[in-house]
Enzyme design. Structure first.
Site, mmCIF file in Angstrom:
data_model
loop_
_atom_site.group_PDB
_atom_site.id
_atom_site.type_symbol
_atom_site.label_atom_id
_atom_site.label_comp_id
_atom_site.label_asym_id
_atom_site.label_seq_id
_atom_site.Cartn_x
_atom_site.Cartn_y
_atom_site.Cartn_z
ATOM 1 N N ARG A 12 14.608 -37.665 4.986
ATOM 2 C CA ARG A 12 15.074 -39.067 5.044
ATOM 3 C C ARG A 12 16.318 -39.155 5.894
ATOM 4 O O ARG A 12 17.041 -38.171 6.045
ATOM 5 C CB ARG A 12 15.466 -39.504 3.624
ATOM 6 C CG ARG A 12 14.495 -40.456 3.039
ATOM 7 C CD ARG A 12 14.861 -41.104 1.753
ATOM 8 N NE ARG A 12 15.614 -40.481 0.738
ATOM 9 C CZ ARG A 12 16.779 -40.987 0.289
ATOM 10 N NH1 ARG A 12 17.293 -42.052 0.852
ATOM 11 N NH2 ARG A 12 17.403 -40.394 -0.718
ATOM 12 N N ALA A 83 21.996 -32.286 3.194
ATOM 13 C CA ALA A 83 21.861 -33.102 1.972
ATOM 14 C C ALA A 83 23.222 -33.532 1.450
ATOM 15 O O ALA A 83 24.164 -32.735 1.413
ATOM 16 C CB ALA A 83 21.115 -32.313 0.893
ATOM 17 N N ILE A 85 25.354 -36.860 -1.088
ATOM 18 C CA ILE A 85 25.294 -38.095 -1.871
ATOM 19 C C ILE A 85 26.684 -38.726 -1.966
ATOM 20 O O ILE A 85 27.692 -38.070 -1.699
ATOM 21 C CB ILE A 85 24.781 -37.846 -3.312
ATOM 22 C CG1 ILE A 85 25.681 -36.834 -4.048
ATOM 23 C CG2 ILE A 85 23.332 -37.393 -3.310
ATOM 24 C CD1 ILE A 85 25.442 -36.765 -5.545
ATOM 25 N N THR A 86 26.706 -39.986 -2.375
ATOM 26 C CA THR A 86 27.976 -40.656 -2.704
ATOM 27 C C THR A 86 27.908 -41.173 -4.141
ATOM 28 O O THR A 86 26.827 -41.533 -4.623
ATOM 29 C CB THR A 86 28.242 -41.866 -1.783
ATOM 30 O OG1 THR A 86 27.086 -42.706 -1.819
ATOM 31 C CG2 THR A 86 28.536 -41.457 -0.365
ATOM 32 N N GLN A 144 36.642 -42.830 -2.491
ATOM 33 C CA GLN A 144 35.821 -41.635 -2.249
ATOM 34 C C GLN A 144 36.627 -40.339 -2.402
ATOM 35 O O GLN A 144 36.513 -39.440 -1.566
ATOM 36 C CB GLN A 144 35.225 -41.687 -0.830
ATOM 37 C CG GLN A 144 34.163 -42.760 -0.649
ATOM 38 C CD GLN A 144 33.323 -42.540 0.599
ATOM 39 O OE1 GLN A 144 33.817 -42.072 1.603
ATOM 40 N NE2 GLN A 144 32.041 -42.874 0.520
ATOM 41 N N TYR A 147 33.952 -37.670 -2.678
ATOM 42 C CA TYR A 147 33.215 -37.471 -1.418
ATOM 43 C C TYR A 147 34.125 -36.882 -0.341
ATOM 44 O O TYR A 147 33.757 -35.918 0.344
ATOM 45 C CB TYR A 147 32.644 -38.817 -0.975
ATOM 46 C CG TYR A 147 31.745 -38.768 0.237
ATOM 47 C CD1 TYR A 147 30.397 -38.397 0.112
ATOM 48 C CD2 TYR A 147 32.210 -39.117 1.502
ATOM 49 C CE1 TYR A 147 29.567 -38.377 1.230
ATOM 50 C CE2 TYR A 147 31.382 -39.102 2.608
ATOM 51 C CZ TYR A 147 30.064 -38.734 2.473
ATOM 52 O OH TYR A 147 29.236 -38.717 3.576
ATOM 53 N N GLY A 178 30.305 -40.566 11.962
ATOM 54 C CA GLY A 178 30.900 -41.810 11.487
ATOM 55 C C GLY A 178 29.802 -42.636 10.839
ATOM 56 O O GLY A 178 28.878 -42.085 10.247
HETATM 57 P P1 NDP Z 1 20.188 -40.303 2.802
HETATM 58 O O1 NDP Z 1 20.630 -40.802 1.474
HETATM 59 O O2 NDP Z 1 19.477 -41.241 3.729
HETATM 60 O O3 NDP Z 1 19.264 -38.995 2.606
HETATM 61 C C1 NDP Z 1 19.730 -37.956 1.818
HETATM 62 C C2 NDP Z 1 18.770 -36.798 1.839
HETATM 63 O O4 NDP Z 1 19.350 -35.759 1.052
HETATM 64 C C3 NDP Z 1 17.438 -37.120 1.212
HETATM 65 O O5 NDP Z 1 16.415 -36.381 1.870
HETATM 66 C C4 NDP Z 1 17.602 -36.615 -0.220
HETATM 67 O O6 NDP Z 1 16.378 -36.258 -0.860
HETATM 68 C C5 NDP Z 1 18.456 -35.392 0.014
HETATM 69 N N1 NDP Z 1 19.220 -34.966 -1.155
HETATM 70 C C6 NDP Z 1 20.141 -35.676 -1.870
HETATM 71 N N2 NDP Z 1 20.578 -34.931 -2.911
HETATM 72 C C7 NDP Z 1 19.917 -33.741 -2.864
HETATM 73 C C8 NDP Z 1 19.891 -32.584 -3.668
HETATM 74 N N3 NDP Z 1 20.665 -32.460 -4.752
HETATM 75 N N4 NDP Z 1 19.056 -31.580 -3.330
HETATM 76 C C9 NDP Z 1 18.264 -31.659 -2.241
HETATM 77 N N5 NDP Z 1 18.240 -32.735 -1.428
HETATM 78 C C10 NDP Z 1 19.057 -33.765 -1.740
HETATM 79 O O7 NDP Z 1 21.505 -39.712 3.494
HETATM 80 P P2 NDP Z 1 22.022 -39.838 4.999
HETATM 81 O O8 NDP Z 1 20.950 -39.505 5.949
HETATM 82 O O9 NDP Z 1 22.740 -41.127 5.145
HETATM 83 O O10 NDP Z 1 23.146 -38.675 5.016
HETATM 84 C C11 NDP Z 1 22.852 -37.341 5.364
HETATM 85 C C12 NDP Z 1 24.152 -36.542 5.409
HETATM 86 O O11 NDP Z 1 25.037 -37.137 6.357
HETATM 87 C C13 NDP Z 1 24.903 -36.535 4.074
HETATM 88 O O12 NDP Z 1 25.508 -35.288 3.868
HETATM 89 C C14 NDP Z 1 25.956 -37.614 4.263
HETATM 90 O O13 NDP Z 1 27.073 -37.403 3.441
HETATM 91 C C15 NDP Z 1 26.277 -37.429 5.732
HETATM 92 N N6 NDP Z 1 26.860 -38.603 6.373
HETATM 93 C C16 NDP Z 1 26.171 -39.798 6.448
HETATM 94 C C17 NDP Z 1 26.729 -40.894 7.081
HETATM 95 C C18 NDP Z 1 26.008 -42.208 7.219
HETATM 96 O O14 NDP Z 1 26.605 -43.146 7.762
HETATM 97 N N7 NDP Z 1 24.756 -42.327 6.789
HETATM 98 C C19 NDP Z 1 28.078 -40.824 7.640
HETATM 99 C C20 NDP Z 1 28.711 -39.526 7.519
HETATM 100 C C21 NDP Z 1 28.102 -38.470 6.904
HETATM 101 P P3 NDP Z 1 15.481 -37.392 -1.628
HETATM 102 O O15 NDP Z 1 14.846 -38.212 -0.541
HETATM 103 O O16 NDP Z 1 14.507 -36.610 -2.403
HETATM 104 O O17 NDP Z 1 16.427 -38.194 -2.451
#
Ligand code: NDP
Length: 241
Positions: A12, A83, A85-86, A144, A147, A178
């Site tokens: 995702r 991977a 979360i927030t 955060q 986070y 970002g």
């Molecule tokens: P999403 O919420 O869109 O996707 C998160 C993904 O991580 C999913 O595939 C989810 O699996 C998986 N995941 C969550 N928890 C676990 C776990 N405990 N074990 C295994 N898999 C897990 O996140 P983003 O694409 O937005 O973010 C990806 C990364 O980028 C993160 O580390 C985030 O902190 C970082 N980031 C994002 C930003 C943004 O603007 N989006 C900005 C800066 C950093 P499932 O689908 O099964 O839930």
């Protein structure tokens, strides 16, 4: 033989873009996810990339999951710790659960995922570890503490591991995105986006997941062999570290 890459949270958002870009660049990719089976199945159907369900905050599950990937796809040469979360709230309202869930998923996961594959990388004399931190790990963000602490920890982990493994052909780098247009950010009301977020991004737009994916593909490549321990900011000029 194609190199094997594992992407945590690879089904995702940013992770899905990374998985697809690595596949397009010729890697054999395995995408991990936590529990969203429907999205993972659709991703697998669309891309042909095998998906593996385990919780990155659990060491035993990571060790077993990575063992399964190694027997089915091959030895892990590229590891993308994406991977995350927030669980946002002001610190004075934060519960221990909100603190530990974020630290375990965003920071302890780097130990859980990297420890089982580092010996193999060292023995083979090649490896790429690419961690996805955040702009908010660099600058801190209201609401955060959990986070920001976890993401700042990812940067420290990267710098230390890079030093330990540079002589073994392994590079370790961290990307700090970002605001990226994933489901999470798209859910922010248009009004808030226009008034409170976009004015702080000098390039005047959100980033695309594919822009982070292209950073990963470069850092994974042989061309990036002299880059290790580095922090790559991809934030449209919002914060200059
Ligand atoms: P999403 O919420 O869109 O996707 C998160 C993904 O991580 C999913 O595939 C989810 O699996 C998986 N995941 C969550 N928890 C676990 C776990 N405990 N074990 C295994 N898999 C897990 O996140 P983003 O694409 O937005 O973010 C990806 C990364 O980028 C993160 O580390 C985030 O902190 C970082 N980031 C994002 C930003 C943004 O603007 N989006 C900005 C800066 C950093 P499932 O689908 O099964 O839930």
């Amino acid at each position: 033989m194609a190199r094997v890459a594992v992407v945590s949270g690879g089904t995702r958002g940013i992770g899905a873009a990374i998985s697809k870009a690595l596949k397009a660049a010729g890697y054999s990719v395995a995408a991990n996810y936590a529990g969203n089976d429907a999205v993972a199945a659709a991703f697998k159907q669309e891309t042909g990339i095998p998906v593996y369900k385990w919780d990155v905050s659990n060491y035993k599950q990571c060790a077993e999951g990575l063992k399964q990937v190694e027997s089915e796809v091959g030895p892990v040469e590229v590891l993308v710790n994406n991977a995350g979360i927030t669980r946002d709230t002001a610190f004075h309202k934060m519960t221990p659960e909100q603190w530990y869930e974020v630290i375990n998923t965003n920071l302890n996961s780097l130990f859980n995922m990297t420890r089982p594959v580092i010996d193999g990388m060292r023995a083979r004399g090649f490896g790429r570890v690419i961690n996805i931190s955040s702009i908010n790990g660099q600058k801190g963000q209201f609401g955060q503490t959990n986070y920001s602490a976890s993401k700042a920890g990812d940067i420290g982990f990267t710098k230390a591991l890079a030093q330990e493994n540079a002589a073994k052909g392994i590079t370790v780098n961290v990307i700090c995105p970002g605001y990226i247009a994933t489901e999470m950010v798209k859910a922010v009301p248009e009004e808030v986006l226009k008034k409170s977020i976009l004015p702080h991004i000098p390039v005047g737009r959100l980033g695309e997941p594919e822009e982070i994916a292209r950073c990963v593909v470069f850092l994974a490549s042989d061309d990036a062999g002299f880059i290790t321990g580095s922090t790559l900011s991809a934030n449209g000029g919002q914060y200059l570290a």
